[in-house]
Scaffold this motif. Structure first.
Motif, PDB file in Angstrom:
ATOM      1  N   GLY A 123     -19.300  16.386 -18.632  1.00 56.35           N
ATOM      2  CA  GLY A 123     -19.309  15.066 -18.035  1.00 56.35           C
ATOM      3  C   GLY A 123     -18.760  14.039 -18.999  1.00 56.35           C
ATOM      4  N   LEU A 124     -18.633  12.848 -18.509  1.00 52.88           N
ATOM      5  CA  LEU A 124     -18.132  11.723 -19.301  1.00 52.88           C
ATOM      6  C   LEU A 124     -19.270  10.731 -19.491  1.00 52.88           C
ATOM      7  N   VAL A 125     -19.407  10.220 -20.712  1.00 52.74           N
ATOM      8  CA  VAL A 125     -20.455   9.235 -20.967  1.00 52.74           C
ATOM      9  C   VAL A 125     -19.990   7.901 -20.422  1.00 52.74           C
ATOM     10  N   GLY A 126     -20.736   7.398 -19.432  1.00 51.92           N
ATOM     11  CA  GLY A 126     -20.378   6.133 -18.795  1.00 51.92           C
ATOM     12  C   GLY A 126     -21.087   4.967 -19.445  1.00 51.92           C
ATOM     13  N   GLU A 127     -21.016   3.837 -18.800  1.00 53.93           N
ATOM     14  CA  GLU A 127     -21.687   2.637 -19.291  1.00 53.93           C
ATOM     15  C   GLU A 127     -23.194   2.874 -19.303  1.00 53.93           C
ATOM     16  N   GLY A 128     -23.864   2.362 -20.313  1.00 51.27           N
ATOM     17  CA  GLY A 128     -25.299   2.558 -20.423  1.00 51.27           C
ATOM     18  C   GLY A 128     -25.678   3.972 -20.818  1.00 51.27           C
ATOM     19  N   ASN A 129     -24.722   4.745 -21.312  1.00 52.62           N
ATOM     20  CA  ASN A 129     -24.919   6.126 -21.754  1.00 52.62           C
ATOM     21  C   ASN A 129     -25.235   7.107 -20.639  1.00 52.62           C
ATOM     22  N   GLY A 130     -25.081   6.712 -19.381  1.00 52.35           N
ATOM     23  CA  GLY A 130     -25.232   7.655 -18.281  1.00 52.35           C
ATOM     24  C   GLY A 130     -24.046   8.598 -18.253  1.00 52.35           C
ATOM     25  N   VAL A 131     -24.270   9.815 -17.768  1.00 51.23           N
ATOM     26  CA  VAL A 131     -23.217  10.828 -17.733  1.00 51.23           C
ATOM     27  C   VAL A 131     -22.683  10.983 -16.313  1.00 51.23           C
ATOM     28  N   VAL A 132     -21.350  10.937 -16.185  1.00 51.60           N
ATOM     29  CA  VAL A 132     -20.654  11.162 -14.926  1.00 51.60           C
ATOM     30  C   VAL A 132     -20.098  12.583 -14.967  1.00 51.60           C
ATOM     31  N   LEU A 133     -20.488  13.404 -14.007  1.00 52.74           N
ATOM     32  CA  LEU A 133     -20.065  14.803 -13.995  1.00 52.74           C
ATOM     33  C   LEU A 133     -18.576  14.966 -13.733  1.00 52.74           C
TER      34      LEU A 133
END
Length: 114
Positions: free
Chosen positions: A90-100
């Protein structure tokens, strides 16, 4: 950046496949919020388990049937009381959330990244 270059032979060793999430459970023992996943990678590889810190953007019920991309040839890793058998990408998004990472169109489970 050049210090991090790998050879083509190094890249070829990484086995990246598509799989479909078939079960999702909460993982309260994890240090950071995570789910325990079971992923179907098709006949050749079968079903593998993984822990994934994807709770920021995904609800459990939205993940069932979702195709994802994962590395399937890492050694197993003990995470708390859970044995992870693959690495979901996944990719680390804003706020450190992960986008698969996932394919744009449905494909057969187990297809290898080319």
């Amino acid at each position: 950046m050049e210090n991090n270059l790998i050879s083509w032979n190094d890249f070829e060793k990484i086995d990246i496949r598509v799989g479909t999430i078939i079960t999702v459970k909460d993982f309260p023992e994890a240090r950071k919020p995570a789910y325990q996943l079971q992923i179907d990678f098709g006949i050749e590889i079968g079903i593998r388990k993984s822990s994934a810190q994807i709770t920021t953007y995904y609800q459990k019920e939205d993940l069932i049937g979702k195709q994802i991309i994962a590395v399937v040839n890492f050694p197993k890793k003990q995470i708390g009381n859970f044995m992870s058998e693959c690495l979901v990408l996944g990719l680390v998004g804003e706020g450190n959330g992960v986008v698969l990472l996932s394919p744009n169109f449905p494909v057969s489970n187990g297809l290898r990244m080319a």
